[in-house]
Design an enzyme around this catalytic site. Sequence first.
Site, PDB file in Angstrom:
ATOM      1  N   GLU A   6      18.981  -4.998  52.302  1.00 40.01           N
ATOM      2  CA  GLU A   6      18.769  -3.894  53.242  1.00 40.01           C
ATOM      3  C   GLU A   6      18.192  -2.714  52.467  1.00 40.01           C
ATOM      4  OE1 GLU A   6      22.100  -2.560  55.634  1.00 40.01           O
ATOM      5  OE2 GLU A   6      20.892  -0.931  56.504  1.00 40.01           O
ATOM      6  N   ASN A  38      15.829  -0.088  58.373  1.00 36.16           N
ATOM      7  CA  ASN A  38      16.464   0.683  59.443  1.00 36.16           C
ATOM      8  C   ASN A  38      15.383   1.432  60.221  1.00 36.16           C
ATOM      9  OD1 ASN A  38      19.469   0.376  59.045  1.00 36.16           O
ATOM     10  ND2 ASN A  38      18.814   0.989  56.991  1.00 36.16           N
ATOM     11  N   GLU A  49      16.398  -3.193  61.849  1.00 34.29           N
ATOM     12  CA  GLU A  49      17.758  -2.874  62.289  1.00 34.29           C
ATOM     13  C   GLU A  49      17.740  -1.660  63.205  1.00 34.29           C
ATOM     14  OE1 GLU A  49      20.583  -2.515  59.104  1.00 34.29           O
ATOM     15  OE2 GLU A  49      20.307  -4.600  58.500  1.00 34.29           O
ATOM     16  N   ASP A  64      22.590  -2.878  64.785  1.00 34.93           N
ATOM     17  CA  ASP A  64      23.359  -2.275  63.693  1.00 34.93           C
ATOM     18  C   ASP A  64      24.609  -1.566  64.228  1.00 34.93           C
ATOM     19  OD1 ASP A  64      23.887  -1.562  61.103  1.00 34.93           O
ATOM     20  OD2 ASP A  64      22.141  -0.271  60.848  1.00 34.93           O
ATOM     21  N   GLU A 124      29.436  -5.678  57.433  1.00 30.58           N
ATOM     22  CA  GLU A 124      29.103  -4.668  56.425  1.00 30.58           C
ATOM     23  C   GLU A 124      30.396  -4.072  55.875  1.00 30.58           C
ATOM     24  OE1 GLU A 124      25.565  -2.301  58.359  1.00 30.58           O
ATOM     25  OE2 GLU A 124      27.458  -1.422  58.970  1.00 30.58           O
TER      26      GLU A 124
HETATM   27  P1  C2E Z   1      23.731   1.749  57.813  1.00 33.66           P
HETATM   28  O1  C2E Z   1      22.396   1.260  58.247  1.00 33.66           O
HETATM   29  O2  C2E Z   1      24.907   1.300  58.605  1.00 33.66           O
HETATM   30  O3  C2E Z   1      23.843   1.373  56.286  1.00 33.66           O
HETATM   31  C1  C2E Z   1      25.026   0.935  55.652  1.00 33.66           C
HETATM   32  C2  C2E Z   1      25.698   2.066  54.919  1.00 33.66           C
HETATM   33  O4  C2E Z   1      26.921   1.601  54.373  1.00 33.66           O
HETATM   34  C3  C2E Z   1      24.898   2.589  53.736  1.00 33.66           C
HETATM   35  O5  C2E Z   1      25.172   3.970  53.635  1.00 33.66           O
HETATM   36  C4  C2E Z   1      25.525   1.833  52.563  1.00 33.66           C
HETATM   37  O6  C2E Z   1      25.332   2.491  51.323  1.00 33.66           O
HETATM   38  C5  C2E Z   1      26.974   1.837  52.983  1.00 33.66           C
HETATM   39  N1  C2E Z   1      27.756   0.750  52.398  1.00 33.66           N
HETATM   40  C6  C2E Z   1      27.350  -0.491  52.054  1.00 33.66           C
HETATM   41  N2  C2E Z   1      28.354  -1.237  51.606  1.00 33.66           N
HETATM   42  C7  C2E Z   1      29.461  -0.473  51.653  1.00 33.66           C
HETATM   43  C8  C2E Z   1      30.855  -0.688  51.317  1.00 33.66           C
HETATM   44  O7  C2E Z   1      31.264  -1.750  50.888  1.00 33.66           O
HETATM   45  N3  C2E Z   1      31.697   0.352  51.518  1.00 33.66           N
HETATM   46  C9  C2E Z   1      31.281   1.557  52.000  1.00 33.66           C
HETATM   47  N4  C2E Z   1      32.186   2.516  52.162  1.00 33.66           N
HETATM   48  N5  C2E Z   1      29.988   1.789  52.350  1.00 33.66           N
HETATM   49  C10 C2E Z   1      29.099   0.787  52.173  1.00 33.66           C
HETATM   50  P2  C2E Z   1      24.026   5.023  53.336  1.00 33.66           P
HETATM   51  O8  C2E Z   1      23.063   4.448  52.340  1.00 33.66           O
HETATM   52  O9  C2E Z   1      24.722   6.301  53.022  1.00 33.66           O
HETATM   53  O10 C2E Z   1      23.255   5.158  54.702  1.00 33.66           O
HETATM   54  C11 C2E Z   1      23.888   5.726  55.812  1.00 33.66           C
HETATM   55  C12 C2E Z   1      23.097   5.520  57.078  1.00 33.66           C
HETATM   56  O11 C2E Z   1      21.864   6.244  57.036  1.00 33.66           O
HETATM   57  C13 C2E Z   1      22.691   4.078  57.311  1.00 33.66           C
HETATM   58  O12 C2E Z   1      23.779   3.366  57.829  1.00 33.66           O
HETATM   59  C14 C2E Z   1      21.557   4.259  58.291  1.00 33.66           C
HETATM   60  O13 C2E Z   1      22.044   4.454  59.600  1.00 33.66           O
HETATM   61  C15 C2E Z   1      20.923   5.547  57.793  1.00 33.66           C
HETATM   62  N6  C2E Z   1      19.755   5.206  56.960  1.00 33.66           N
HETATM   63  C16 C2E Z   1      19.705   4.939  55.630  1.00 33.66           C
HETATM   64  N7  C2E Z   1      18.440   4.671  55.233  1.00 33.66           N
HETATM   65  C17 C2E Z   1      17.673   4.769  56.351  1.00 33.66           C
HETATM   66  C18 C2E Z   1      16.263   4.616  56.607  1.00 33.66           C
HETATM   67  O14 C2E Z   1      15.462   4.282  55.745  1.00 33.66           O
HETATM   68  N8  C2E Z   1      15.850   4.820  57.914  1.00 33.66           N
HETATM   69  C19 C2E Z   1      16.725   5.148  58.922  1.00 33.66           C
HETATM   70  N9  C2E Z   1      16.234   5.323  60.155  1.00 33.66           N
HETATM   71  N10 C2E Z   1      18.039   5.285  58.706  1.00 33.66           N
HETATM   72  C20 C2E Z   1      18.518   5.101  57.445  1.00 33.66           C
HETATM   73 CA    CA Z   2      21.529  -0.632  58.714  1.00 29.47          CA
HETATM   74 CA    CA Z   3      25.459  -0.408  59.799  1.00 29.00          CA
END
Ligand code: C2E
Ligand code: CA
Ligand code: CA
Length: 285
Positions: free
Chosen positions: A58, A123, A155, A185, A242
């Site tokens: 991802e 995403n 996603e 998602d 996830e």
């Molecule tokens: P998401 O799409 O639900 O991504 C999963 C989030 O969970 C990511 O946070 C990831 O770092 C985190 N994560 C993964 N494994 C674990 C785990 O085992 N424990 C915990 N506590 N967290 C875990 P992140 O990177 O902070 O991203 C947050 C949200 O921001 C994403 O949720 C997504 O909705 C958005 N996002 C991130 N990158 C993009 C992007 O390129 N475009 C768009 N539109 N949204 C993005």
């Molecule tokens: Ca995602």
């Molecule tokens: Ca998610």
Amino acid sequence: RALLEQAGTSTSNALLVPQSRANEPSLADLKNAIDTKQISVAYQPKIFCRTGTLSGFEVLARWQWHGHWVSPETFIAMAEEHGLIDDLTRLIVEQSLAWFASVSQYVPVAGLTTMRSTTLSLNISAKSLNNQALLNWIVEQCDEWKIERNRLILELTETSATSEFVTALDTLTRLRIKGFHLAIDDFGTGYSSMVQLVQLPFSEIKIDKSFVMANRNSAVSSAVVRSIIDLGRSLNMLSTAEGVEDATTLDFLKELGCDLAQGYHIAKPMPAEAVIPWFERREST
Ligand code: C2E
Ligand code: CA
Ligand code: CA
Ligand code: CA
């Protein structure tokens, strides 16, 4: 004396920094970061629960601003609110497709698993769903990098698929016809009705990490996880959990027949250059 002087200097410096600078980045900062391509990406592996084999990655946006990482939740929301999300998405797609094309050529030193069958999950903001030009551009980029479209998974969060259901259905169906896979998602946090879910062309359902992380301490959460996996199975969709942070949870998911797992227990999101070393380490153990 030197220490005192240093302390004095840093205090006076801090006072010179404008308020917005000191705490949170402003909209201008974000715009500048996008224009100068300072937003980078991290890749988080996803594995098959049953075999432990790598399934794909991802793509997660990353922004380091004045030495600290700004949460994607914060800057994605900012970008969505101020019409910058499409530019941000382009920047992320550009970087990640270039990386994915090159990593797909990689032949491991040992072992039989190759990168050629892995998938890349992007995403996509709900706000971009009605931007036909952006979606067409993603198709072009994919073709240009000679990446099979069925290796890309878009996603979308649950709410985005349901807010303007008819338009979404139309756009999503067209993307599916073009060959992309679609994942829903954060499932369980929105309010999609089952009826709509059946009609939408999703091939993967991602169980929100809040349920997965709580499964060991909450009977309600583990029941939710179980029922989403069952729902996915009966709708012929792959289920992904996830937020898998420990071996016990992975075993629990395996038992329930969950297809895919993603989380810190498997790997944290990592910069491009760390992926192959991670993969090699995993293959050799
Ligand atoms: P998401 O799409 O639900 O991504 C999963 C989030 O969970 C990511 O946070 C990831 O770092 C985190 N994560 C993964 N494994 C674990 C785990 O085992 N424990 C915990 N506590 N967290 C875990 P992140 O990177 O902070 O991203 C947050 C949200 O921001 C994403 O949720 C997504 O909705 C958005 N996002 C991130 N990158 C993009 C992007 O390129 N475009 C768009 N539109 N949204 C993005
Ligand atoms: Ca995602
Ligand atoms: Ca998610
Ligand atoms: Ca999320």
